[in-house]
Each structure stands twice: as structure tokens, then as C-alpha cells.
Design a protein around this motif. Structure first.
Motif, PDB file in Angstrom:
ATOM      1  N   ILE A   1       0.857  -1.177   0.000  1.00  0.00           N
ATOM      2  CA  ILE A   1       0.000   0.000   0.000  1.00  0.00           C
ATOM      3  C   ILE A   1       0.898   1.233   0.000  1.00  0.00           C
ATOM      4  O   ILE A   1       1.878   1.301   0.752  1.00  0.00           O
ATOM      5  CB  ILE A   1      -0.967  -0.015   1.204  1.00  0.00           C
ATOM      6  N   ALA A   2       0.599   2.168  -0.896  1.00  0.00           N
ATOM      7  CA  ALA A   2       1.325   3.435  -0.958  1.00  0.00           C
ATOM      8  C   ALA A   2       0.472   4.484  -0.266  1.00  0.00           C
ATOM      9  O   ALA A   2      -0.692   4.669  -0.604  1.00  0.00           O
ATOM     10  CB  ALA A   2       1.593   3.838  -2.407  1.00  0.00           C
TER      11      ALA A   2
ATOM     12  N   ILE B   1       5.728   3.364   1.122  1.00  0.00           N
ATOM     13  CA  ILE B   1       5.178   2.102   0.636  1.00  0.00           C
ATOM     14  C   ILE B   1       5.354   1.079   1.760  1.00  0.00           C
ATOM     15  O   ILE B   1       6.460   0.884   2.260  1.00  0.00           O
ATOM     16  CB  ILE B   1       5.879   1.645  -0.652  1.00  0.00           C
TER      17      ILE B   1
ATOM     18  N   CYS C   1       4.670   4.597  -7.048  1.00  0.00           N
ATOM     19  CA  CYS C   1       4.358   5.839  -6.337  1.00  0.00           C
ATOM     20  C   CYS C   1       5.598   6.314  -5.596  1.00  0.00           C
ATOM     21  O   CYS C   1       5.956   5.768  -4.556  1.00  0.00           O
ATOM     22  CB  CYS C   1       3.217   5.629  -5.349  1.00  0.00           C
TER      23      CYS C   1
ATOM     24  N   SER D   1       1.782   0.145  -6.292  1.00  0.00           N
ATOM     25  CA  SER D   1       2.313   1.010  -5.229  1.00  0.00           C
ATOM     26  C   SER D   1       3.791   1.307  -5.439  1.00  0.00           C
ATOM     27  O   SER D   1       4.274   2.364  -5.047  1.00  0.00           O
ATOM     28  CB  SER D   1       2.130   0.346  -3.855  1.00  0.00           C
TER      29      SER D   1
ATOM     30  N   LYS E   1      -2.668   6.141  -1.921  1.00  0.00           N
ATOM     31  CA  LYS E   1      -2.407   6.459  -3.321  1.00  0.00           C
ATOM     32  C   LYS E   1      -2.533   5.242  -4.236  1.00  0.00           C
ATOM     33  O   LYS E   1      -2.918   5.377  -5.385  1.00  0.00           O
ATOM     34  CB  LYS E   1      -0.992   7.062  -3.474  1.00  0.00           C
ATOM     35  N   ALA E   2      -2.173   4.070  -3.731  1.00  0.00           N
ATOM     36  CA  ALA E   2      -2.250   2.857  -4.551  1.00  0.00           C
ATOM     37  C   ALA E   2      -2.210   1.634  -3.654  1.00  0.00           C
ATOM     38  O   ALA E   2      -1.695   1.692  -2.537  1.00  0.00           O
ATOM     39  CB  ALA E   2      -1.101   2.807  -5.554  1.00  0.00           C
ATOM     40  N   ILE E   3      -2.756   0.542  -4.171  1.00  0.00           N
ATOM     41  CA  ILE E   3      -2.723  -0.747  -3.479  1.00  0.00           C
ATOM     42  C   ILE E   3      -2.236  -1.791  -4.471  1.00  0.00           C
ATOM     43  O   ILE E   3      -2.621  -1.785  -5.635  1.00  0.00           O
ATOM     44  CB  ILE E   3      -4.115  -1.110  -2.912  1.00  0.00           C
TER      45      ILE E   3
END
Length: 163
Positions: A39-40, A67, A60, A57, A51-53
Motif C-alpha cells: 500500500i502506498a 510504501i 508511487c 504502489s 495512493k495505490a494498493i
């Protein structure tokens, strides 16, 4: 008729956890989620924003972005309950076929760091993690890998309860 409608809206999921991969399978469909448990998170003024999974991630980068792999720790399987919950919520949503789907029944299967079996604390952690991610019922399974097309939530639950 109600039972038929409910069966279309409910899901049973299998969650397999390792430090390097999270797998979530639907027992009733061929739908699955397989990705790195990353996860980010961007931190700005002490506020965190996801921000992202997953493996995206890794892309990012920038100031204030960290992260995290919440399923990686030297002593236990879960290092961050909050981040693990967010990743699991994302995986559940990716696998569930409908936005109207009822909360799933979930089999949690930790595949690493299980020498000597899971402690009561580890079982509770897995159960509460699945519940926090949206599960309505959770079974903690220890044993050989499960083949989703060959078993059901009910057969696994019966086997766990019989042990």
C-alpha cells in the motif's frame, strides 16, 4: 424466491496470506484477486491518503509517500492492522460481483509463520482483520492449501469445527 435472491447477493471468499502475495478467491465464481500486499500512502500534515494498493504502489514515488507491506514483520504475520485492513477491503471489493453484495463469509488461511500452529492472539487478529474488512462470518483455517472449486465455505467450516 427470497432465498434465491439472497444466494445471488452473498459471497464466500477464501483469503490466503503470505508476506509476498495476497490471494482472495470466490468459492462460487472464478473471480480472484492476486497481488502483492503493498500500500502506498501519502502523508501530508499528519493526514494519510492512500495512493495505490498492490504492485502499482511501487510506482508511487515522491515526497511524503511511503510504501508499506503490512503482512511483513520479523516476528508476526501482520505489522499494521490498519493498512492490512485497507488492502483486504480493496481485495474484497475487487472479487465481489456486485456493489449490492452482502458482506461475505470468509475463510482466512495464513500460509507462513505457522510453525506449531497459530496462537489464540494470531487467530483473533485474523478474525478481526477479516471482520474489519467487511466479512460477516470468519473461519480460521490451518492446513493444506484449499482448492476453491473443490471445497465450499460450509465444508471447510465443518472440518474446522470438527477438529
Amino acid at each position: 424466491m427470497l432465498r434465491s435472491l439472497f444466494s445471488k447477493l452473498t459471497s464466500d471468499l477464501l483469503v490466503e496470506i503470505t508476506q509476498e502475495e495476497l490471494r482472495v478467491y470466490s468459492f462460487s465464481t472464478d473471480t480472484k484477486y492476486i497481488d502483492e500486499p503493498l500500500i502506498a500512502v501519502e502523508v501530508v500534515d499528519e493526514k494519510e491518503t492512500i495512493k495505490a494498493i498492490g504492485k502499482t504502489s511501487k510506482n508511487c514515488i515522491g515526497p511524503g509517500i511511503k510504501i508499506v507491506n503490512p503482512f511483513k514483520h520479523s516476528r508476526s504475520m501482520i505489522s499494521s492492522f490498519t493498512y492490512a485492513e485497507k488492502i483486504l477491503q480493496y481485495a474484497f471489493k475487487s472479487v465481489l460481483s456486485s456493489a449490492l453484495a452482502a458482506s461475505p463469509r470468509v475463510v482466512m488461511h495464513q500460509l507462513e509463520k505457522i510453525e506449531g500452529g497459530l496462537t489464540e492472539v494470531e487467530e483473533r487478529l485474523l478474525r478481526e482483520l477479516a471482520m474489519a474488512a467487511g466479512a460477516r462470518e470468519v473461519v480460521i483455517y490451518q492446513g493444506d492449501r484449499i482448492v476453491p472449486g473443490q471445497e465450499t465455505f460450509g465444508t471447510i467450516k465443518a472440518r474446522v469445527n470438527a477438529a
